[in-house]
Design an enzyme around this catalytic site. Structure first.
Site: not given
Length: 469
Positions: A246, A215
């Protein structure tokens, strides 16, 4: 430390869900003063129990209390305060721009709660990622069911203990559990589910070999004016919470000729951040559990790249060394999944054009980092890629930045979890007009049959728009 987590009986979950629906139907949560009271109680739930939360985060993640304050707890209090200060303004009905045809109908958009909201969180930020959107959901006037992560049992147990002491149990409940409990929750009808649920769906998709994107790239311009500071910011963002964030940088993209200088700067940054072994000082968190530790070991054991810093993981304590791997090809195992650990793969490229191709080949990023002192370089990378956030010369701090949304796009997720953008996720924007009857004899009679050429001409004269200027 292992904490025993008491799971909510599965057969109680539908009853809890139904009681929340009944509470919302009462209309009590539409009152702004009541919402502010509940947000204030949430503030005190956190503020009164900071030491308990620090200990729980250490028990779950081995995270130093100072790091928990800087990366999670302070950010959470900022979000709660923003919700408290702005709930009245955010909830106001929005008047439509004035228009000569419609002003008499008082066109407006009502900002209304969606209803009963389900919030599910991952283990890596077990407080922030559930209580920050919870604050926004309260501000929006919803009833909420929170499902904390079973991967962070100490935090989840503490939330279950504290909620009845602070929050209105008619409107806000905590359910703890694992797969059976979560499956039961997902069977029920919710008016909104938070974006974290997508992670569960993605986990299921992995069983069918669905590709998962890396990501968060970090693109480095070799002409960056202060490589020392840039490398320190990158390594801090990579190693915080042992990389289990994240929005941590997943991999670095650098020009081939710059790779060795970049590695040396990152090494020096690491030794400046950790002059003593962080395994001994406790200044770096550990991997959350055995399953994730085995996964990270598998990645390290099978990489085609060259490990130039660290590379070891203690399978008894789940402590993974800060690791840098150079010359990592795109088909490497380190590029096949989100690492969620303190490992930085370095992908060498020819130039910025190849860097952009690499980023776009790996799907939509959650956070795209660019380290450069050249506005043209930053613009070129941002303009030719897509990501949830576009961050220049920084890591992690964007989650604390007031006034910008935090959320993904495409495969990296949808929706937002901070500030006004999070509030907007939890409300329904309900269009409204109120047309007075006296408009009919003045002008609206023209719309009714029987149609006449005179009425049609008048209707088009009033309502047919002119060409755009």
């Amino acid at each position: 430390m292992s904490t025993s987590l008491a799971y909510t009986p599965v057969d109680e979950i539908p009853q809890i869900h139904q009681s929340l629906k009944q509470a919302f139907a009462s209309g009590k949560s539409r009152d702004i003063h009541w919402r502010k009271q509940q947000i204030l109680k949430l503030w005190h739930l956190v503020e009164d129990n900071l030491d308990g939360f620090r200990k729980a985060l250490f028990d779950d993640l081995g995270r130093a209390p100072e790091e928990s304050d800087g990366t999670e707890l302070n950010s959470l209090l900022l979000e709660i305060k923003a919700a408290y200060n702005n709930v009245g303004k955010w909830s106001q009905t929005e008047k439509a721009p004035w228009h000569y045809m419609w002003f008499a109908m008082s066109p407006a958009t009502r900002i209304e709660p969606k209803g009963v909201v389900l919030l599910i969180t991952p283990f890596n930020f077990p407080l922030y990622l559930i209580l920050a959107p919870f604050a926004a959901a309260i501000a929006a006037g919803n009833a909420c069911l929170l499902k904390p992560s079973e991967g962070a049992p100490a935090c989840s147990s503490l939330l279950a203990e504290l909620f009845p002491k602070y929050m209105d149990q008619d409107f806000f409940r905590v359910v703890n559990g694992a797969i059976p409990e979560t499956s039961k929750l997902l069977e029920l009808q919710w008016d909104h589910r938070n974006g974290t649920v997508a992670r569960i769906v993605c986990t299921a998709a992995a069983q069918h070999l669905t590709p998962v994107t890396l990501e968060n790239p970090a693109v480095f311009d070799p002409r960056v004016s202060n490589l020392k500071v840039a490398a320190k910011r990158l390594m801090w963002g990579k190693l915080a919470n042992a990389g289990q964030i994240c929005m941590s940088p997943d991999y670095a993209i650098v020009p081939e000729h710059f790779q060795d200088a970049f590695i040396e700067a990152c090494k020096q940054a690491y030794y400046e951040l950790h002059p003593r072994d962080p395994k001994e000082t406790g200044n770096m968190a550990r991997i959350v559990n055995e399953r994730h530790a085995k996964r990270i070991k598998r990645l390290l054991d099978n990489t085609k790249g060259e490990v130039v810093l660290g590379g070891n993981i203690d399978m008894e304590t789940y402590f993974c060394e800060a690791t840098i791997v150079k010359d990592v090809p795109l088909d490497d195992i380190l590029m096949s999944e989100e690492i969620f650990g303190p490992i930085l793969p370095i992908v060498p490229v020819k130039d910025v054009n190849e860097a952009i191709k690499v980023i776009n080949s790996l799907g939509h990023a959650l956070v795209l980092h660019v380290f450069s002192s050249d506005s043209g370089f930053k613009k070129k990378v941002f303009d030719n890629t897509q990501s949830g956030l576009a961050i220049a010369n920084e890591t992690l701090l964007h989650i604390q930045t007031v006034g910008i949304p935090f959320g993904g796009v495409g495969a990296s997720g949808h929706g937002a979890t901070t500030g006004k953008a999070a509030f907007d996720e939890f409300v329904h924007r309900r269009g409204s007009i109120d047309s007075p009857f006296w408009l009919d004899p003045m002008m609206l009679f023209m719309r009714y049959p029987p149609y006449t050429s005179r009425n049609t001409t008048m209707l088009n004269l009033v309502m047919h728009p002119k060409p755009p200027a």
